[in-house]
Scaffold this motif. Structure first.
Motif, PDB file in Angstrom:
ATOM      1  N   UNK A 183       0.816  -1.216   0.000  1.00 33.24           N
ATOM      2  CA  UNK A 183       0.000   0.000   0.000  1.00 33.24           C
ATOM      3  C   UNK A 183       0.849   1.265   0.000  1.00 33.24           C
ATOM      4  N   UNK A 184       2.141   1.140   0.325  1.00 32.82           N
ATOM      5  CA  UNK A 184       2.997   2.327   0.388  1.00 32.82           C
ATOM      6  C   UNK A 184       3.840   2.540  -0.867  1.00 32.82           C
ATOM      7  N   UNK A 185       3.833   1.572  -1.781  1.00 32.79           N
ATOM      8  CA  UNK A 185       4.643   1.718  -2.994  1.00 32.79           C
ATOM      9  C   UNK A 185       4.157   2.906  -3.826  1.00 32.79           C
ATOM     10  N   UNK A 186       5.025   3.870  -4.033  1.00 32.83           N
ATOM     11  CA  UNK A 186       4.685   5.053  -4.804  1.00 32.83           C
ATOM     12  C   UNK A 186       3.832   6.066  -4.065  1.00 32.83           C
ATOM     13  N   UNK A 187       3.660   5.868  -2.766  1.00 32.45           N
ATOM     14  CA  UNK A 187       2.777   6.740  -1.980  1.00 32.45           C
ATOM     15  C   UNK A 187       3.551   7.876  -1.330  1.00 32.45           C
ATOM     16  N   UNK A 188       2.810   8.916  -0.948  1.00 36.01           N
ATOM     17  CA  UNK A 188       3.362  10.006  -0.149  1.00 36.01           C
ATOM     18  C   UNK A 188       3.198   9.695   1.327  1.00 36.01           C
ATOM     19  N   UNK A 189       2.043   9.191   1.704  1.00 33.32           N
ATOM     20  CA  UNK A 189       1.769   8.809   3.092  1.00 33.32           C
ATOM     21  C   UNK A 189       1.212   7.391   3.154  1.00 33.32           C
ATOM     22  N   UNK A 190       1.425   6.762   4.276  1.00 36.16           N
ATOM     23  CA  UNK A 190       0.835   5.459   4.547  1.00 36.16           C
ATOM     24  C   UNK A 190       0.694   5.325   6.051  1.00 36.16           C
ATOM     25  N   UNK A 191      -0.471   4.907   6.506  1.00 35.49           N
ATOM     26  CA  UNK A 191      -0.689   4.772   7.939  1.00 35.49           C
ATOM     27  C   UNK A 191      -0.521   6.070   8.687  1.00 35.49           C
ATOM     28  N   UNK A 192      -0.793   7.193   8.005  1.00 34.81           N
ATOM     29  CA  UNK A 192      -0.663   8.502   8.643  1.00 34.81           C
ATOM     30  C   UNK A 192       0.750   9.034   8.693  1.00 34.81           C
ATOM     31  N   UNK A 193       1.729   8.274   8.196  1.00 35.90           N
ATOM     32  CA  UNK A 193       3.131   8.692   8.228  1.00 35.90           C
ATOM     33  C   UNK A 193       3.624   9.009   6.820  1.00 35.90           C
TER      34      UNK A 193
END
Length: 389
Positions: A183-193
């Motif tokens: 879910x974090x691949x290529x993301x700016x945030x994940x799990x609020x971090x």
């Protein structure tokens, strides 16, 4: 193949170093394999903490070896578990709580990179490490590689003179499978971090870290960056953050650092390549290592040196615990990379996804690229400049 060590005593006759691995998926499998296949200086894999451990293809092998598996680090210690080293190979947004928890439980830490992108969290981890007297090593492989350490010793000894400028390039094509793995691949945030996932922060981070590491004033330091130019570019339309970076940094000593990386290219892999210019010579990286050439024609071939174990960072952390010392690459060493990422991200991400071309790779998975992107980046690398894309 050597079995996992079940010896309660280390090679030094003391109690064996006990390791708790947090996260056995993705890169974490490399740590599992190291313990399944080798005797890591007599240390023992005390347990794996991962709520999704059963999804790993190595889960059965771990259970067959009798290695305990639990849902969390807290569960491990609540059940009376003991560890000297916690390896954090979990998703980026979980690094901070795992590191703080490990230090609170009295354990040294080896965390995968990037550490985190919250500067307050970074400060708190560094303070906790100081308070406890425990180390937090950061797993930039090149900073543990013995040939790179030899290069740095020569730089510190003045063999190459004052640094002038450095550049590095690494292109690695990535497809839908890569970006769909988490879910974090290529993301700016994940799990609020903040995770700011990109080649600059993650897959190709080693090449930037190596530049600032070699410029550090001591073996344990990295140079600090004070300015950033260039751009982060988004080519793939399915991600939030960038997949391409071309950046120019200036260090606090005035050294220019050029960095080029992309996942949006046709080539499976280009590089890593680098060139480090000094007053008295130049150091270049080819596929299998580093070669220095002094202005008088002297060639220093670091490729002949033993680089260490395939997971040298793990082996070195075990040695450091046994010998009561601190690894070279710690939170302090890695903070320059964190600062550089934050500086680059503050410039924004240029969205070129509307111009992207979707193609199919040899595995039948889609990837995205721009026409002539890799050629433009390689030309810019050759000319020490930012490309016109």
């Amino acid at each position: 193949m050597r079995p996992v060590s079940s010896n309660p005593h280390s090679r030094r006759g003391e109690m064996a170093v006990r390791v708790l691995l947090c996260g056995m998926g993705g890169y974490g499998e490399n740590y599992v394999k190291e313990y399944l296949e080798r005797d890591v200086l007599g240390s023992v894999l005390a347990a794996v903490a991962d709520p999704f451990a059963s999804r790993s293809p190595l889960f059965s092998a771990v259970k067959e070896k009798g290695i305990p598996v639990c849902n969390s680090m807290d569960d491990f210690f609540a059940d009376g578990g003991k560890a000297d080293l916690v390896v954090v190979s979990s998703p980026i947004h979980t690094h901070f709580p795992y590191i703080m928890g490990a230090l609170s439980y009295g354990c040294n830490v080896l965390t995968e990179k990037p550490v985190c992108f919250d500067e307050e969290h970074f400060d708190r981890m560094m303070e906790k490490s100081r308070e406890t007297g425990l180390f937090v090593a950061v797993g930039y492989q090149l900073c543990f590689s013995r040939d790179v350490l030899a290069v740095k010793r020569d730089v510190l000894d003045g063999r190459y003179g004052k640094a002038i400028r450095m550049k590095t390039l690494r292109l690695m094509r990535r497809n839908d499978v890569y970006y769909g793995r988490s879910s974090w691949a290529g993301a700016v945030r994940c799990g609020g971090e903040l995770v700011y996932d990109s080649p600059f922060t993650n897959a190709c981070a080693h090449q930037f870290q190596n530049m600032v590491f070699l410029l550090g004033k001591t073996m344990e330091e990295s140079a600090s960056v004070v300015s950033c130019e260039g751009e982060l570019i988004k080519v793939r339309p399915t991600i939030e953050n960038c997949d391409t970076a071309q950046l120019k940094f200036i260090t606090d000593e005035g050294v220019e650092l050029f960095y080029y990386a992309s996942h949006a290219v046709d080539e499976t892999k280009v590089g890593p390549i680098c060139e480090y210019e000094f007053e008295k010579g130049t150091i270049r990286q080819v596929q299998d290592g580093f070669v220095g050439t002094l202005n008088d024609g002297t060639v220093i071939d670091y490729r002949a040196l033993d680089k260490g174990e395939r997971m040298e960072k793990l082996w070195e952390c075990v040695r450091c615990i046994e010998e009561h010392r601190t690894p070279v690459c710690t939170l302090r060493t890695s903070r320059s990379h964190t600062k550089a990422v934050l500086m680059a991200q503050a410039r924004g991400v240029r969205d070129l996804s509307s111009l992207a071309e979707r193609k199919t790779d040899d595995k039948g998975s889609f990837y995205y690229t721009l026409e002539a992107l890799s050629r433009n980046l390689m030309d810019a690398y050759a000319q020490w400049r930012i490309a016109d894309i």
